[in-house]
Design a protein around this motif. Structure first.
Motif, PDB file in Angstrom:
ATOM      1  N   THR A   4      80.417  27.512  72.060  1.00 35.83           N
ATOM      2  CA  THR A   4      79.872  26.587  71.513  1.00 35.83           C
ATOM      3  C   THR A   4      79.902  25.138  72.814  1.00 35.83           C
ATOM      4  OG1 THR A   4      82.120  24.959  71.048  1.00 35.83           O
ATOM      5  CG2 THR A   4      80.694  26.769  69.174  1.00 35.83           C
ATOM      6  N   TYR A   5      81.045  25.109  73.972  1.00 39.01           N
ATOM      7  CA  TYR A   5      80.855  24.067  74.533  1.00 39.01           C
ATOM      8  C   TYR A   5      79.653  24.269  75.400  1.00 39.01           C
ATOM      9  CZ  TYR A   5      85.099  26.615  76.231  1.00 39.01           C
ATOM     10  OH  TYR A   5      86.108  27.094  76.940  1.00 39.01           O
ATOM     11  N   TYR A   6      79.793  26.586  75.955  1.00 34.43           N
ATOM     12  CA  TYR A   6      78.474  26.413  76.770  1.00 34.43           C
ATOM     13  C   TYR A   6      77.512  25.607  76.024  1.00 34.43           C
ATOM     14  CZ  TYR A   6      82.028  28.263  79.464  1.00 34.43           C
ATOM     15  OH  TYR A   6      83.213  28.515  80.809  1.00 34.43           O
ATOM     16  N   ALA A   7      77.247  26.183  74.372  1.00 35.94           N
ATOM     17  CA  ALA A   7      76.003  25.978  74.315  1.00 35.94           C
ATOM     18  C   ALA A   7      75.496  24.280  74.394  1.00 35.94           C
ATOM     19  CB  ALA A   7      76.262  26.275  72.438  1.00 35.94           C
ATOM     20  N   HIS A   8      76.206  22.961  73.612  1.00 33.07           N
ATOM     21  CA  HIS A   8      75.791  22.167  74.088  1.00 33.07           C
ATOM     22  C   HIS A   8      75.991  22.200  75.808  1.00 33.07           C
ATOM     23  CE1 HIS A   8      77.031  18.447  71.903  1.00 33.07           C
ATOM     24  NE2 HIS A   8      77.220  17.311  73.157  1.00 33.07           N
ATOM     25  N   ALA A   9      76.654  21.828  76.777  1.00 33.34           N
ATOM     26  CA  ALA A   9      76.556  21.465  77.697  1.00 33.34           C
ATOM     27  C   ALA A   9      75.310  22.050  78.894  1.00 33.34           C
ATOM     28  CB  ALA A   9      77.153  22.079  78.584  1.00 33.34           C
ATOM     29  N   SER A  10      74.639  23.500  78.230  1.00 34.20           N
ATOM     30  CA  SER A  10      73.502  24.163  78.618  1.00 34.20           C
ATOM     31  C   SER A  10      72.137  22.892  77.654  1.00 34.20           C
ATOM     32  CB  SER A  10      73.506  24.893  78.738  1.00 34.20           C
ATOM     33  OG  SER A  10      73.593  26.180  77.100  1.00 34.20           O
ATOM     34  N   LEU A  11      72.328  23.012  76.045  1.00 35.82           N
ATOM     35  CA  LEU A  11      71.212  22.215  75.670  1.00 35.82           C
ATOM     36  C   LEU A  11      71.262  20.561  76.103  1.00 35.82           C
ATOM     37  CD1 LEU A  11      71.713  23.683  72.328  1.00 35.82           C
ATOM     38  CD2 LEU A  11      70.076  23.609  73.971  1.00 35.82           C
ATOM     39  N   THR A  12      72.471  20.374  76.508  1.00 37.55           N
ATOM     40  CA  THR A  12      72.146  18.825  77.441  1.00 37.55           C
ATOM     41  C   THR A  12      71.944  18.846  78.690  1.00 37.55           C
ATOM     42  OG1 THR A  12      74.097  18.259  75.958  1.00 37.55           O
ATOM     43  CG2 THR A  12      73.611  16.383  77.570  1.00 37.55           C
ATOM     44  N   MET A  13      72.082  19.985  79.035  1.00 38.31           N
ATOM     45  CA  MET A  13      71.082  20.063  81.174  1.00 38.31           C
ATOM     46  C   MET A  13      69.617  20.311  80.748  1.00 38.31           C
ATOM     47  SD  MET A  13      73.198  19.511  83.222  1.00 38.31           S
ATOM     48  CE  MET A  13      73.146  19.875  84.774  1.00 38.31           C
ATOM     49  N   LEU A  14      69.570  20.587  79.565  1.00 42.68           N
ATOM     50  CA  LEU A  14      67.942  21.468  79.383  1.00 42.68           C
ATOM     51  C   LEU A  14      67.632  20.184  79.153  1.00 42.68           C
ATOM     52  CD1 LEU A  14      66.155  23.909  79.087  1.00 42.68           C
ATOM     53  CD2 LEU A  14      66.530  23.294  76.684  1.00 42.68           C
ATOM     54  N   GLN A  15      67.933  19.375  78.758  1.00 44.06           N
ATOM     55  CA  GLN A  15      67.135  17.898  78.371  1.00 44.06           C
ATOM     56  C   GLN A  15      66.677  17.271  79.318  1.00 44.06           C
ATOM     57  OE1 GLN A  15      69.203  15.963  75.588  1.00 44.06           O
ATOM     58  NE2 GLN A  15      68.305  16.119  73.555  1.00 44.06           N
ATOM     59  N   ARG A  16      68.130  17.698  80.521  1.00 41.35           N
ATOM     60  CA  ARG A  16      67.821  16.516  82.139  1.00 41.35           C
ATOM     61  C   ARG A  16      67.240  17.275  82.843  1.00 41.35           C
ATOM     62  NH1 ARG A  16      73.195  14.428  83.393  1.00 41.35           N
ATOM     63  NH2 ARG A  16      74.582  14.298  81.821  1.00 41.35           N
ATOM     64  N   THR A  17      67.173  18.755  82.769  1.00 39.37           N
ATOM     65  CA  THR A  17      66.157  19.085  84.187  1.00 39.37           C
ATOM     66  C   THR A  17      65.614  20.071  83.682  1.00 39.37           C
ATOM     67  OG1 THR A  17      67.683  21.532  84.049  1.00 39.37           O
ATOM     68  CG2 THR A  17      68.478  19.005  85.358  1.00 39.37           C
ATOM     69  N   GLY A  18      64.684  20.176  82.570  1.00 41.43           N
ATOM     70  CA  GLY A  18      63.625  21.481  81.951  1.00 41.43           C
ATOM     71  C   GLY A  18      64.343  22.755  82.537  1.00 41.43           C
ATOM     72  N   GLU A  19      65.462  23.475  82.907  1.00 41.27           N
ATOM     73  CA  GLU A  19      66.028  24.077  83.140  1.00 41.27           C
ATOM     74  C   GLU A  19      67.168  24.822  82.802  1.00 41.27           C
ATOM     75  OE1 GLU A  19      63.845  26.298  85.289  1.00 41.27           O
ATOM     76  OE2 GLU A  19      62.484  24.651  86.873  1.00 41.27           O
ATOM     77  N   PRO A  20      67.009  26.501  82.736  1.00 34.60           N
ATOM     78  CA  PRO A  20      68.547  26.664  82.025  1.00 34.60           C
ATOM     79  C   PRO A  20      69.655  27.041  83.819  1.00 34.60           C
ATOM     80  CG  PRO A  20      66.997  28.926  82.001  1.00 34.60           C
ATOM     81  CD  PRO A  20      65.733  27.535  82.412  1.00 34.60           C
ATOM     82  N   VAL A  21      71.024  26.504  83.226  1.00 33.14           N
ATOM     83  CA  VAL A  21      71.298  25.935  84.017  1.00 33.14           C
ATOM     84  C   VAL A  21      72.054  27.111  84.384  1.00 33.14           C
ATOM     85  CG1 VAL A  21      73.058  25.166  82.287  1.00 33.14           C
ATOM     86  CG2 VAL A  21      73.588  23.978  84.718  1.00 33.14           C
ATOM     87  N   ASP A  22      72.980  27.109  85.397  1.00 30.78           N
ATOM     88  CA  ASP A  22      73.767  28.308  86.494  1.00 30.78           C
ATOM     89  C   ASP A  22      75.697  27.567  85.982  1.00 30.78           C
ATOM     90  OD1 ASP A  22      72.213  29.196  87.467  1.00 30.78           O
ATOM     91  OD2 ASP A  22      71.965  29.398  88.704  1.00 30.78           O
ATOM     92  N   VAL A  23      76.309  28.214  85.941  1.00 28.75           N
ATOM     93  CA  VAL A  23      77.629  28.124  85.327  1.00 28.75           C
ATOM     94  C   VAL A  23      78.598  28.681  86.062  1.00 28.75           C
ATOM     95  CG1 VAL A  23      79.232  27.607  83.560  1.00 28.75           C
ATOM     96  CG2 VAL A  23      76.344  27.756  83.116  1.00 28.75           C
ATOM     97  N   ILE A  24      79.706  27.969  87.026  1.00 25.83           N
ATOM     98  CA  ILE A  24      80.560  28.165  87.551  1.00 25.83           C
ATOM     99  C   ILE A  24      81.881  28.126  86.157  1.00 25.83           C
ATOM    100  CG2 ILE A  24      82.016  28.158  89.265  1.00 25.83           C
ATOM    101  CD1 ILE A  24      80.141  27.038  91.077  1.00 25.83           C
ATOM    102  N   VAL A  25      82.588  29.593  86.155  1.00 29.40           N
ATOM    103  CA  VAL A  25      84.162  29.251  85.293  1.00 29.40           C
ATOM    104  C   VAL A  25      84.928  29.903  86.083  1.00 29.40           C
ATOM    105  CG1 VAL A  25      84.846  30.207  83.335  1.00 29.40           C
ATOM    106  CG2 VAL A  25      81.882  30.120  83.636  1.00 29.40           C
ATOM    107  N   PRO A  26      85.779  29.552  86.294  1.00 32.18           N
ATOM    108  CA  PRO A  26      87.162  29.509  86.818  1.00 32.18           C
ATOM    109  C   PRO A  26      87.758  30.667  85.316  1.00 32.18           C
ATOM    110  CG  PRO A  26      87.465  26.984  86.429  1.00 32.18           C
ATOM    111  CD  PRO A  26      86.113  27.720  85.751  1.00 32.18           C
TER     112      PRO A  26
END
Ligand SMILES: *Cc1c(COP(=O)(O)O)cnc(C)c1O
Length: 419
Positions: A215-237
């Motif tokens: 769910t937090y990836y959903a929330h964060a990626s949709l937030t980023m989509l609003q800013r950039t209009g693109e899917p966002v790449d994610v780094i996960v430890p």
């Protein structure tokens, strides 16, 4: 929604998969990723979570909206460390690491399933145990048994693990995290033991933790989509691969996520697997990012089930590893540049970002910040030359007395400890 085991058992309902934790054939429960829930970005994490999880829980005796509301009482804010890198802060829960999201959701789900008296048996590399203990503390019908590797967790993590009491029992195992995880698996392989104690697992082998972590990836990626209009790449430890897998699942369910980069410490089983295509589990090495000291990441079995072709997997997942020296340097550099302290696990992610940027990689990046740096103050403070103030919930746990009993890494020792 129906789930099956990676080794073939099932199908069973999602609620049954949550109640059981590990599948009876020793596999891990998975569900089809063909579902594409119409997720909308809510004002708070709990709202986005409700929209993502409701379709997955349709027909189940559990209400995703209620579970999300009770579990996600804190958010996962994005904070920039430069123009195009954002930390996804996952440490605002009661035990100051991302494990709180999964543990709290699972606890709410299990308490609503009308289970007989249940023992949650959990192996922890440092953070899971505390999150699970906090989530089930004083919940009637549940007892929690924590196994952690003695001497391999930070002082504050150890204190936290032993600070609950009541229905929580904490054992410091004379061995590594892999020994703890092996003990749990051995216990689950004995049906007699499972039924006598009503054993259930809250490790990241439980789907009940992976679902909320999406769910937090959903929330964060949709937030980023609003800013950039693109899917966002994610780094996960990455350690046991639960958090990265949750990100990949969110992507497969249609969320705007690009590539997923798994940053490991010197325990490089995942990068080696992606490079060579062969899974070579090995003894875990102690590192500064101790919650990622995993030599046999159990969730790899799920990754291979969901992405059976290595080439398909490689088209969405990359991985690289980071040594202790780089972790130290990264913590110091980030602090110098931003005045922000990061934990050693998050530093693995930021170090991977530095490598990508030096190769000319320009796309915006999201880095999962998996724990609060104050949990690892003996590592972080000397590097930044500052004292770190523990967040209030952590400070409260640290002020309580703490107690853990020693345990030898054998099934017979665990059997007598379970009583
Ligand atoms: C558990 C943990 C990790 C690793 O997560 P996995 O889901 O096991 O890959 C990374 N950082 C911190 C702080 C953790 O507690």
């Amino acid at each position: 929604m129906n789930c099956v085991s990676t080794r073939g058992a099932g199908p069973v309902s999602l609620s049954k998969a949550l109640a059981e934790g590990l599948a009876p054939d020793g596999g891990l429960y998975v569900f089809p990723l063909e579902v594409q829930p119409p997720v909308s970005l809510g004002a708070r994490l709990a709202d986005t979570a409700t929209s993502l999880l409701t379709p997955l829980f349709s027909g189940e005796p559990l209400d995703a909206a209620i579970l999300s509301k009770l579990a996600f009482t804190f958010d996962a804010p994005l904070s920039p460390i430069d123009d195009d890198t954002f930390l996804l802060e996952l440490f605002h829960g009661p035990t100051a690491a991302f494990k709180d999201f999964g543990a709290r959701f699972l606890a709410e789900a299990l308490s609503r399933l009308g289970l007989p008296p249940t023992t949650i048996l959990v192996a922890t590399s440092g953070d899971t145990g505390a999150a699970v203990a906090a989530a089930f503390h004083r919940r009637s019908g549940f007892r929690v048994v924590i196994l952690y590797p003695d001497g391999r967790v930070s002082g504050r993590q150890a204190h936290q693990l032993g600070a609950f009491g009541d229905n929580v029992r904490t054992f410091k195992v004379n061995g590594s995290f892999d020994d703890c995880q092996r003990l749990v698996k051995q216990a689950f392989a004995k049906p007699e033991l499972v039924s006598r104690h009503g054993l259930s697992s809250a490790n990241s082998i439980s789907l009940g933790r992976l679902l909320p972590q999406m769910t937090y990836y959903a929330h964060a990626s949709l937030t980023m989509l609003q800013r950039t209009g693109e899917p966002v790449d994610v780094i996960v430890p990455t350690g046991n691969l639960g958090n990265a897998l949750a990100c990949l699942m969110a992507k497969r369910l249609g969320l705007p996520i690009g590539r997923v980069f798994c940053a490991t410490n010197s325990n490089r089983v995942v990068p080696d697997f992606l490079e060579r295509g062969t899974y070579e589990p090995r003894a875990s090495l102690p590192t500064l990012a101790n919650a990622m000291d995993v030599g046999a990441p159990s969730n790899l079995e799920r990754l291979r089930w969901w992405f059976p072709e290595l080439e398909t997997m490689r088209s969405v997942v990359s991985s690289d590893w980071v040594d202790d020296e780089t972790i130290r340097r990264t913590i110091a550099t980030v602090f110098r540049a931003t005045k922000m302290a990061i934990c050693p696990h998050t530093a693995c992610g930021v170090a991977l970002r530095d490598r990508l940027r030096s190769k000319g990689y320009r796309a915006p990046l999201l880095i999962a910040a998996t724990a609060h740096p104050a949990k690892f103050e003996t590592i972080v403070e000397p590097l930044i030359g500052h004292a770190l103030v523990p967040p209030p919930a952590l400070a409260e746990l640290l002020a309580r007395p703490s107690r853990a009993q020693p345990l030898e890494p054998s099934l017979s020792a665990l059997e007598s400890a379970l009583g």
